[in-house]
Write a protein that holds these residues in place. Structure first.
Motif, PDB file in Angstrom:
ATOM      1  N   GLU A  63      79.789   8.363  89.563  1.00 45.37           N
ATOM      2  CA  GLU A  63      79.108   9.483  90.211  1.00 45.37           C
ATOM      3  C   GLU A  63      77.906   9.984  89.428  1.00 45.37           C
ATOM      4  O   GLU A  63      76.953  10.497  90.002  1.00 45.37           O
ATOM      5  CB  GLU A  63      80.078  10.661  90.385  1.00 45.37           C
ATOM      6  N   ARG A  64      77.986   9.822  88.109  1.00 44.51           N
ATOM      7  CA  ARG A  64      76.966  10.445  87.282  1.00 44.51           C
ATOM      8  C   ARG A  64      76.489   9.473  86.202  1.00 44.51           C
ATOM      9  O   ARG A  64      77.268   8.703  85.650  1.00 44.51           O
ATOM     10  CB  ARG A  64      77.498  11.730  86.658  1.00 44.51           C
ATOM     11  N   PHE A  65      75.216   9.551  85.947  1.00 40.78           N
ATOM     12  CA  PHE A  65      74.557   8.702  84.966  1.00 40.78           C
ATOM     13  C   PHE A  65      74.198   9.598  83.782  1.00 40.78           C
ATOM     14  O   PHE A  65      73.320  10.450  83.868  1.00 40.78           O
ATOM     15  CB  PHE A  65      73.294   8.098  85.603  1.00 40.78           C
ATOM     16  N   VAL A  66      74.914   9.429  82.670  1.00 38.66           N
ATOM     17  CA  VAL A  66      74.801  10.354  81.543  1.00 38.66           C
ATOM     18  C   VAL A  66      73.771   9.837  80.540  1.00 38.66           C
ATOM     19  O   VAL A  66      73.784   8.662  80.174  1.00 38.66           O
ATOM     20  CB  VAL A  66      76.160  10.535  80.850  1.00 38.66           C
ATOM     21  N   VAL A  67      72.894  10.734  80.107  1.00 38.01           N
ATOM     22  CA  VAL A  67      71.852  10.383  79.142  1.00 38.01           C
ATOM     23  C   VAL A  67      71.950  11.304  77.927  1.00 38.01           C
ATOM     24  O   VAL A  67      72.612  12.338  77.960  1.00 38.01           O
ATOM     25  CB  VAL A  67      70.450  10.488  79.773  1.00 38.01           C
ATOM     26  N   ALA A  68      71.266  10.919  76.869  1.00 41.20           N
ATOM     27  CA  ALA A  68      71.234  11.729  75.650  1.00 41.20           C
ATOM     28  C   ALA A  68      69.810  11.829  75.122  1.00 41.20           C
ATOM     29  O   ALA A  68      69.595  11.974  73.927  1.00 41.20           O
ATOM     30  CB  ALA A  68      72.143  11.122  74.587  1.00 41.20           C
ATOM     31  N   CYS A  69      68.838  11.729  76.024  1.00 38.12           N
ATOM     32  CA  CYS A  69      67.426  11.716  75.634  1.00 38.12           C
ATOM     33  C   CYS A  69      66.609  12.352  76.751  1.00 38.12           C
ATOM     34  O   CYS A  69      66.741  11.950  77.917  1.00 38.12           O
ATOM     35  CB  CYS A  69      66.968  10.279  75.389  1.00 38.12           C
ATOM     36  N   PRO A  70      65.762  13.332  76.444  1.00 33.81           N
ATOM     37  CA  PRO A  70      64.930  13.972  77.476  1.00 33.81           C
ATOM     38  C   PRO A  70      64.012  12.991  78.191  1.00 33.81           C
ATOM     39  O   PRO A  70      63.774  13.128  79.397  1.00 33.81           O
ATOM     40  CB  PRO A  70      64.133  15.009  76.681  1.00 33.81           C
ATOM     41  N   MET A  71      63.476  12.006  77.463  1.00 33.33           N
ATOM     42  CA  MET A  71      62.620  11.013  78.112  1.00 33.33           C
ATOM     43  C   MET A  71      63.419  10.190  79.107  1.00 33.33           C
ATOM     44  O   MET A  71      62.952   9.871  80.202  1.00 33.33           O
ATOM     45  CB  MET A  71      61.970  10.107  77.065  1.00 33.33           C
ATOM     46  N   CYS A  72      64.638   9.827  78.715  1.00 32.44           N
ATOM     47  CA  CYS A  72      65.499   9.077  79.636  1.00 32.44           C
ATOM     48  C   CYS A  72      65.778   9.906  80.886  1.00 32.44           C
ATOM     49  O   CYS A  72      65.729   9.386  82.014  1.00 32.44           O
ATOM     50  CB  CYS A  72      66.813   8.709  78.954  1.00 32.44           C
ATOM     51  N   ALA A  73      66.069  11.183  80.708  1.00 29.34           N
ATOM     52  CA  ALA A  73      66.332  12.048  81.862  1.00 29.34           C
ATOM     53  C   ALA A  73      65.145  12.051  82.805  1.00 29.34           C
ATOM     54  O   ALA A  73      65.293  11.952  84.029  1.00 29.34           O
ATOM     55  CB  ALA A  73      66.644  13.466  81.389  1.00 29.34           C
TER      56      ALA A  73
END
Length: 705
Positions: free
Chosen positions: A649-659
């Motif tokens: 359901e969700r694609f988790v990121v840890a980087c503002p650029m990735c978001a």
């Protein structure tokens, strides 16, 4: 097995070869060795003419040698991403080394032990039997490995093995190895038939099997002896020609690859070389072949054309004009053409005649997938950055990149907004974010450009502030004194602007009283940890990515999560290049994600094999014409290739650029109804809210009473 008398258990090395023929062989061997040695000398001389490398490549030489030897003998990097190639290369390498060692042992016995020292040959009895068994077994492994290589190249025709730099030397190399391996067994079989099948030769099981085939076909000892003489000379001449050709053609990588591993920079890509302070602007970057350092020249020669970097490159996969292998080989070809008297042209330029087109450099995302995939530690990103520096100094970068650089120069951020607006994201919080300029704190939180100015990522900053606040972390920010970290500024070639940002950020931090730095953005984390200390000796703070800090908060129970708050959700996680592949942090984000109770489904390309979002290396500032955006391909992978399938359901990121890149990819790839992009900090805040909601629901009945 039936053994004859011990003294008879051996074989004549120069069987059927006359003394004149033996002398001729030694003469040809001497010539081959001299040609080989001259070639090695010439290569080393070329490297010596190369420029000085900015990093010390020979420090701790014993440690470097041990590391390189482990990599070579384990074939670890060959197995990465490609098990078939790993097995193939292992068989070829160990088979080749065993045959080389066996030939050396035989030469020691013949030429030193018996002829020079006058001792009796040790090439008899149990030693000979053991020798023959090992050589036959490992020779078979070698032939199988080469056969696998031939099948992949000519049977499957693996795309990465074919390209504009594929040529005669590639075919000659692999077929020479095959003929040497198979030819050795044929000669062995002819000798067994010609000597009437000595019983002890059954230990040479491959040769014995082929000899039985020859015998069944009607071959007699006389014919075998005649064919042996012809085969022996053919095999000897091919082997000597191969030795002589090593420094001049593709076999050279057997030497240069190991040398490249020994001289590799363990922080290559994580940190980039400085531009010497006294370098005139018209000499910055790759201006001419004189700017190639000796290590750059070694990089060119170490390339085996394996194409692993090409397969791993997200820019190439997206249809952009970049193939990392071709860039390295184009530079090598240009250098070779100059050595042959060719004309000098621009190394890199926007259009016109040049070795590398500027579009190729603009396509690079600085994700380091090419370097991670390279089995011989070629430092692509260093070369790419030098060419970007040249484009920058000559004003050939894309207009959008130049605009971003001007914004950063004028306002300290790529958005061009006033510095006074940097802390505006704090206004929507119901608590005040501490000012590290006014009070002592444990953690100086470097928020970064996107969490400060981009509306989508301001939610990440607010989520992280709440986590710090609720867990009681001693933290503070620089408010409007914070400026762009410079990581990607440096990677697009703006070294001067990067140095200015380092100076300004270091000065702002020096006015604060803190112990450690925590970063929202992995790009900031990388440059603070690996590059700032080399730019300024006073910058010696411990640096953390926020997921590392939050992991410790979770472990210490300071967030009070039970690990079941979001147990009804299935998510996948994307490893940011600058956190994972650059700096090896894979577990902290996953531990934090799992602490919320969600089911974490891994994408096939994860950890070091993660596929870049497309935002690094200035990718956020450039619009590309591409078949499919890297972000779209990654979201497709999450939904179609992950074992959990469309339950993610969700694609988790840890980087503002990735978001930012994945929010864009959701729209352009029509995934808006299929998956949601969420930062780890937002996931934690959601879990905290769920915990609070559950606690509130649990007290409602008592309050009503």
């Amino acid at each position: 097995m039936v053994f004859v008398a011990q003294a008879e258990v051996t074989r004549e090395t120069f069987w059927t070869i006359s003394p004149t023929g033996e002398a001729l062989f030694y003469g040809l061997a001497g010539i081959a060795i001299l040609v080989f040695l001259y070639g090695v000398y010439d290569r080393i001389s070329r490297y010596a003419r190369g420029g000085e490398d900015p990093f010390d490549r020979l420090s701790d030489l014993p440690g470097r040698t041990i590391r390189a030897t482990k990599l070579v003998f384990s074939n670890r990097k060959q197995f990465d991403r490609d098990t078939y190639a790993g097995v193939m290369h292992t068989l070829i390498l160990w088979g080749f080394l065993t045959l080389l060692i066996g030939t050396t042992i035989l030469a020691i016995d013949m030429d030193i032990w018996t002829k020079l020292l006058g001792q009796e040959s040790f090439f008899v009895g149990q030693f000979y039997l053991s020798y023959s068994l090992v050589m036959d077994f490992m020779g078979l492994a070698f032939v199988v490995g080469v056969g696998m290589a031939l099948w992949r190249r000519y049977g499957v025709r693996h795309p990465r093995l074919w390209g504009k730099h594929t040529g005669f030397e590639d075919a000659a190399f692999i077929w020479a190895l095959f003929l040497l391996g198979v030819g050795g067994y044929v000669i062995e079989a002819l000798r067994i038939v010609g000597t009437d099948f000595p019983p002890f030769e059954t230990v040479s099981f491959v040769g014995w099997f082929i000899a039985l085939g020859f015998d069944a076909a009607g071959m007699g000892p006389g014919l075998a002896e005649t064919l042996y003489r012809l085969g022996w000379w053919s095999h000897a001449i091919l082997a000597l020609a191969f030795v002589a050709a090593i420094p001049y053609a593709k076999p050279l990588h057997m030497l240069t690859s190991y040398a490249n591993l020994v001289t590799a920079d363990e922080k290559a890509g994580l940190r980039l070389p400085k531009v010497p302070a006294d370098t005139p602007p018209d000499e910055i970057g790759y201006v001419s072949e004189d700017d190639f350092s000796w290590k750059a020249l070694l990089d060119f020669d170490a390339c085996t054309k394996c194409g692993r970097c090409s397969d791993a490159c997200p820019a190439k996969a997206s249809g952009r004009n970049l193939d990392p292998r071709d860039v390295i080989l184009d530079l090598k070809t240009y250098r070779d053409s100059l050595d042959a008297g060719g004309d000098s042209i621009d190394i890199v330029a926007d259009g016109g005649t040049s070795v590398i087109d500027s579009e190729s450099m603009e396509s690079c995302m600085a994700c380091m997938a090419c370097m991670d995939a390279c089995p011989v530690d070629i430092e692509h990103l260093t070369h790419f950055t030098e060419m970007n520096r040249r484009l920058t100094e000559t004003g050939q970068q894309q207009e959008s990149v130049q605009e971003a650089m001007m914004n950063i120069f004028s306002n300290g951020n790529a958005f061009g907004d006033p510095q006074r607006k940097r802390p505006d994201w704090t206004k929507d919080l119901d608590f005040e974010v501490p000012d590290a300029r006014d009070e002592s704190v444990e953690f100086l939180w470097y928020v970064g450009d996107y969490p400060s100015y981009d509306e989508r990522n301001r939610a990440v900053a607010r989520s992280l502030a709440r986590i710090f606040e609720e867990s009681g972390v001693s933290y503070g920010i620089l408010y409007e004194d914070e400026q762009h970290d410079g990581n990607d500024v440096r990677r697009v070639g703006e070294e001067g602007l990067y140095e200015m940002l380092v100076e300004d950020n270091v000065a702002a931090m020096a006015d604060c009283d803190f112990e450690k730095i925590v970063c929202t953005d992995p790009h900031s984390y990388n440059t603070f940890m690996n590059e700032y200390p080399e730019m300024d000796d006073s910058f010696d703070y411990p640096v953390f990515h926020y997921t590392q800090l939050v992991e410790s908060l979770v472990e210490d129970g300071r967030l009070g999560l039970s690990g079941s708050e979001l147990s009804d959700q299935t998510v996948t996680y994307h490893d940011p290049c600058h956190l994972g592949r650059y700096n090896g942090e894979y577990e902290a984000p996953r531990e934090v994600i799992r602490s919320t109770g969600v089911a974490l489904a891994e994408m096939p390309r994860n950890r070091g094999d993660s596929f870049c979002c497309g935002g690094g290396g200035g990718g956020l500032w450039i619009d590309h014409e591409e078949e499919s955006k890297p972000s779209e391909e990654r979201l497709r992978e999450a939904l179609e290739d992950t074992e959990a399938g469309n339950t993610v359901e969700r694609f988790v990121v840890a980087c503002p650029m990735c978001a930012t890149m994945y929010e864009d990819g959701r729209k352009t790839g029509n995934y808006e109804e299929d998956i949601e992009i969420i930062d780890i900090s937002e996931l934690i805040v959601e879990a905290l809210d769920a915990k609070a909601g559950a606690a509130g629901a649990g007290t409602t009945p008592a309050s009503a009473d």
